[in-house]
Write a protein that holds these residues in place. Structure first.
Motif, PDB file in Angstrom:
ATOM      1  N   VAL A 104      11.599  -0.275  -7.977  1.00 27.30           N
ATOM      2  CA  VAL A 104      12.196  -0.666  -6.696  1.00 27.30           C
ATOM      3  C   VAL A 104      11.613   0.237  -5.618  1.00 27.30           C
ATOM      4  N   LEU A 105      11.329  -0.353  -4.444  1.00 32.15           N
ATOM      5  CA  LEU A 105      10.902   0.487  -3.330  1.00 32.15           C
ATOM      6  C   LEU A 105      11.267  -0.144  -1.998  1.00 32.15           C
ATOM      7  N   LEU A 106      11.283   0.693  -0.982  1.00 33.46           N
ATOM      8  CA  LEU A 106      11.458   0.256   0.398  1.00 33.46           C
ATOM      9  C   LEU A 106      10.132   0.481   1.089  1.00 33.46           C
ATOM     10  N   ALA A 107       9.583  -0.586   1.661  1.00 32.08           N
ATOM     11  CA  ALA A 107       8.267  -0.501   2.302  1.00 32.08           C
ATOM     12  C   ALA A 107       8.338  -1.008   3.731  1.00 32.08           C
ATOM     13  N   ALA A 108       7.620  -0.339   4.606  1.00 28.31           N
ATOM     14  CA  ALA A 108       7.497  -0.759   5.998  1.00 28.31           C
ATOM     15  C   ALA A 108       6.383  -1.793   6.103  1.00 28.31           C
ATOM     16  N   ASN A 109       6.322  -2.464   7.243  1.00 26.83           N
ATOM     17  CA  ASN A 109       5.264  -3.454   7.467  1.00 26.83           C
ATOM     18  C   ASN A 109       3.948  -2.815   7.890  1.00 26.83           C
ATOM     19  N   THR A 110       4.018  -1.570   8.317  1.00 22.93           N
ATOM     20  CA  THR A 110       2.827  -0.833   8.736  1.00 22.93           C
ATOM     21  C   THR A 110       2.859   0.552   8.081  1.00 22.93           C
ATOM     22  N   ALA A 111       1.816   1.297   8.243  1.00 24.73           N
ATOM     23  CA  ALA A 111       1.729   2.623   7.632  1.00 24.73           C
ATOM     24  C   ALA A 111       2.779   3.570   8.202  1.00 24.73           C
ATOM     25  N   VAL A 112       3.466   4.288   7.301  1.00 23.19           N
ATOM     26  CA  VAL A 112       4.435   5.307   7.702  1.00 23.19           C
ATOM     27  C   VAL A 112       4.061   6.676   7.123  1.00 23.19           C
ATOM     28  N   PHE A 155       0.834  -1.202   0.000  1.00 24.49           N
ATOM     29  CA  PHE A 155       0.000   0.000   0.000  1.00 24.49           C
ATOM     30  C   PHE A 155       0.867   1.250   0.000  1.00 24.49           C
ATOM     31  N   ARG A 156       0.387   2.316  -0.602  1.00 22.78           N
ATOM     32  CA  ARG A 156       1.111   3.595  -0.679  1.00 22.78           C
ATOM     33  C   ARG A 156       1.518   4.074   0.707  1.00 22.78           C
ATOM     34  N   GLU A 157       0.671   3.880   1.682  1.00 23.13           N
ATOM     35  CA  GLU A 157       0.948   4.373   3.043  1.00 23.13           C
ATOM     36  C   GLU A 157       2.145   3.686   3.694  1.00 23.13           C
ATOM     37  N   ARG A 158       2.590   2.568   3.146  1.00 19.15           N
ATOM     38  CA  ARG A 158       3.735   1.830   3.696  1.00 19.15           C
ATOM     39  C   ARG A 158       5.050   2.139   2.989  1.00 19.15           C
ATOM     40  N   VAL A 159       4.987   2.838   1.870  1.00 21.85           N
ATOM     41  CA  VAL A 159       6.183   3.105   1.076  1.00 21.85           C
ATOM     42  C   VAL A 159       7.025   4.202   1.725  1.00 21.85           C
ATOM     43  N   ILE A 160       8.308   3.894   1.907  1.00 23.97           N
ATOM     44  CA  ILE A 160       9.256   4.845   2.482  1.00 23.97           C
ATOM     45  C   ILE A 160       9.963   5.607   1.360  1.00 23.97           C
ATOM     46  N   VAL A 161      10.415   4.874   0.347  1.00 24.03           N
ATOM     47  CA  VAL A 161      11.100   5.485  -0.780  1.00 24.03           C
ATOM     48  C   VAL A 161      10.894   4.600  -2.014  1.00 24.03           C
ATOM     49  N   ALA A 162      10.805   5.234  -3.189  1.00 19.51           N
ATOM     50  CA  ALA A 162      10.555   4.497  -4.428  1.00 19.51           C
ATOM     51  C   ALA A 162      11.462   4.993  -5.542  1.00 19.51           C
ATOM     52  N   VAL A 163      11.835   4.061  -6.415  1.00 21.65           N
ATOM     53  CA  VAL A 163      12.665   4.375  -7.578  1.00 21.65           C
ATOM     54  C   VAL A 163      11.869   3.995  -8.830  1.00 21.65           C
ATOM     55  N   LYS A 164      11.697   4.957  -9.727  1.00 24.53           N
ATOM     56  CA  LYS A 164      10.985   4.705 -10.979  1.00 24.53           C
ATOM     57  C   LYS A 164      11.935   4.111 -12.014  1.00 24.53           C
ATOM     58  N   VAL A 165      11.371   3.481 -13.015  1.00 26.79           N
ATOM     59  CA  VAL A 165      12.164   2.847 -14.069  1.00 26.79           C
ATOM     60  C   VAL A 165      13.167   3.826 -14.676  1.00 26.79           C
ATOM     61  N   SER A 166      12.737   5.050 -14.949  1.00 25.23           N
ATOM     62  CA  SER A 166      13.608   6.041 -15.588  1.00 25.23           C
ATOM     63  C   SER A 166      14.791   6.439 -14.716  1.00 25.23           C
ATOM     64  N   GLN A 167      14.741   6.141 -13.414  1.00 28.15           N
ATOM     65  CA  GLN A 167      15.789   6.548 -12.481  1.00 28.15           C
ATOM     66  C   GLN A 167      16.800   5.442 -12.169  1.00 28.15           C
ATOM     67  N   LEU A 168      16.510   4.226 -12.583  1.00 26.63           N
ATOM     68  CA  LEU A 168      17.310   3.069 -12.172  1.00 26.63           C
ATOM     69  C   LEU A 168      18.806   3.220 -12.408  1.00 26.63           C
TER      70      LEU A 168
END
Length: 124
Positions: free
Chosen positions: A108-116, A31-44
Protein backbone atom coordinates in the motif's frame (compact mmCIF):
# COMPACT_ATOMS: atom_id res chain seq x y z
CA UNK A 1 16.48 2.71 -27.57
CA UNK A 2 17.11 2.52 -31.27
CA UNK A 3 14.39 2.41 -33.92
CA UNK A 4 14.70 -1.36 -34.45
CA UNK A 5 14.09 -2.07 -30.74
CA UNK A 6 11.11 0.25 -30.73
CA UNK A 7 9.60 -1.37 -33.81
CA UNK A 8 10.18 -4.82 -32.32
CA UNK A 9 8.36 -3.83 -29.11
CA UNK A 10 5.41 -2.39 -31.01
CA UNK A 11 5.30 -5.44 -33.27
CA UNK A 12 5.11 -7.71 -30.21
CA UNK A 13 2.13 -5.75 -28.90
CA UNK A 14 3.99 -4.08 -26.06
CA UNK A 15 3.07 -0.62 -27.33
CA UNK A 16 4.84 2.36 -25.86
CA UNK A 17 7.89 1.43 -23.81
CA UNK A 18 7.68 2.32 -20.10
CA UNK A 19 10.15 4.58 -18.36
CA UNK A 20 11.88 2.74 -15.51
CA UNK A 21 9.60 -0.33 -15.53
CA UNK A 22 11.40 -1.96 -12.55
CA UNK A 23 10.90 1.17 -10.45
CA UNK A 24 7.24 1.36 -11.45
CA UNK A 25 6.78 -2.31 -10.58
CA UNK A 26 8.31 -1.82 -7.14
CA UNK A 27 6.21 1.29 -6.40
CA UNK A 28 2.84 -0.05 -7.60
CA UNK A 29 2.90 1.58 -11.00
CA UNK A 30 4.27 4.96 -10.00
CA UNK A 31 7.72 6.51 -9.60
CA UNK A 32 9.69 6.58 -6.32
CA UNK A 33 9.85 10.38 -6.48
CA UNK A 34 6.04 10.55 -6.17
CA UNK A 35 5.69 8.28 -3.13
CA UNK A 36 4.70 10.06 0.08
CA UNK A 37 4.39 7.02 2.34
CA UNK A 38 4.55 3.24 1.83
CA UNK A 39 3.48 0.16 3.77
CA UNK A 40 5.33 -3.13 3.24
CA UNK A 41 3.61 -6.51 3.35
CA UNK A 42 5.19 -7.33 6.74
CA UNK A 43 3.66 -4.15 8.23
CA UNK A 44 0.06 -4.53 7.04
CA UNK A 45 -1.37 -6.03 10.22
CA UNK A 46 0.35 -3.68 12.65
CA UNK A 47 -2.15 -1.33 14.31
CA UNK A 48 0.68 1.16 14.89
CA UNK A 49 1.46 1.19 11.16
CA UNK A 50 -2.24 1.50 10.29
CA UNK A 51 -2.53 4.48 12.65
CA UNK A 52 0.62 6.06 11.22
CA UNK A 53 -0.71 5.58 7.68
CA UNK A 54 -4.02 7.18 8.70
CA UNK A 55 -2.09 10.12 10.20
CA UNK A 56 -0.10 10.48 6.98
CA UNK A 57 -3.33 10.59 4.99
CA UNK A 58 -4.65 13.35 7.27
CA UNK A 59 -1.48 15.40 6.94
CA UNK A 60 -1.29 15.02 3.13
CA UNK A 61 -4.50 16.06 1.43
CA UNK A 62 -3.00 15.38 -1.99
CA UNK A 63 -2.39 12.08 -3.66
CA UNK A 64 -3.94 8.72 -4.38
CA UNK A 65 -3.75 5.51 -2.39
CA UNK A 66 -2.52 2.53 -4.39
CA UNK A 67 -3.25 -0.92 -2.97
CA UNK A 68 -1.91 -4.18 -4.36
CA UNK A 69 -4.90 -6.36 -3.60
CA UNK A 70 -2.89 -9.59 -4.00
CA UNK A 71 -0.22 -8.50 -1.53
CA UNK A 72 -2.57 -6.76 0.92
CA UNK A 73 -4.69 -9.90 1.27
CA UNK A 74 -7.24 -9.62 4.04
CA UNK A 75 -5.99 -6.15 4.99
CA UNK A 76 -6.95 -4.42 1.72
CA UNK A 77 -10.42 -3.51 3.10
CA UNK A 78 -8.80 -1.77 6.10
CA UNK A 79 -6.66 0.41 3.84
CA UNK A 80 -9.58 1.12 1.49
CA UNK A 81 -11.48 2.28 4.57
CA UNK A 82 -8.63 4.58 5.63
CA UNK A 83 -8.49 6.09 2.13
CA UNK A 84 -12.26 6.57 2.07
CA UNK A 85 -12.33 8.19 5.52
CA UNK A 86 -9.66 10.68 4.49
CA UNK A 87 -11.38 11.30 1.13
CA UNK A 88 -8.36 10.12 -0.87
CA UNK A 89 -9.04 8.41 -4.18
CA UNK A 90 -7.73 4.87 -4.27
CA UNK A 91 -6.92 2.23 -6.85
CA UNK A 92 -6.94 -1.51 -6.23
CA UNK A 93 -4.27 -3.25 -8.26
CA UNK A 94 -4.61 -6.95 -8.96
CA UNK A 95 -2.15 -7.84 -11.69
CA UNK A 96 -1.53 -11.51 -10.97
CA UNK A 97 1.21 -11.65 -13.61
CA UNK A 98 3.26 -9.03 -11.82
CA UNK A 99 6.28 -10.49 -10.10
CA UNK A 100 6.94 -9.62 -6.48
CA UNK A 101 10.55 -10.60 -6.22
CA UNK A 102 11.52 -8.22 -3.44
CA UNK A 103 11.93 -9.70 0.03
CA UNK A 104 9.27 -7.45 1.59
CA UNK A 105 7.41 -5.67 -1.22
CA UNK A 106 5.21 -2.61 -0.84
CA UNK A 107 1.51 -3.46 -0.56
CA UNK A 108 0.00 0.00 0.00
CA UNK A 109 1.24 3.51 -0.70
CA UNK A 110 0.17 7.12 -0.98
CA UNK A 111 1.49 8.79 -4.13
CA UNK A 112 1.31 12.34 -5.41
CA UNK A 113 0.63 13.20 -9.04
CA UNK A 114 4.00 14.93 -9.32
CA UNK A 115 7.41 14.54 -7.71
CA UNK A 116 7.54 15.19 -3.96
CA UNK A 117 10.89 13.51 -3.21
CA UNK A 118 10.20 12.36 0.35
CA UNK A 119 13.42 10.97 1.84
CA UNK A 120 11.97 8.30 4.12
CA UNK A 121 8.77 6.83 2.73
CA UNK A 122 8.59 3.83 5.07
CA UNK A 123 6.65 3.82 8.32
CA UNK A 124 7.97 2.37 11.55
Amino acid sequence: MDINERLQQEHLGNGTPKINPDEQSRYLGTFRERVIVAVKVSQLGSTAIQSAFAASLKSHSIGKVLIDQNLAGDYFAKYVGLATQSKHPFTLLSDATKSHQQDDPIAVLLAANTAVNVDNIYLG
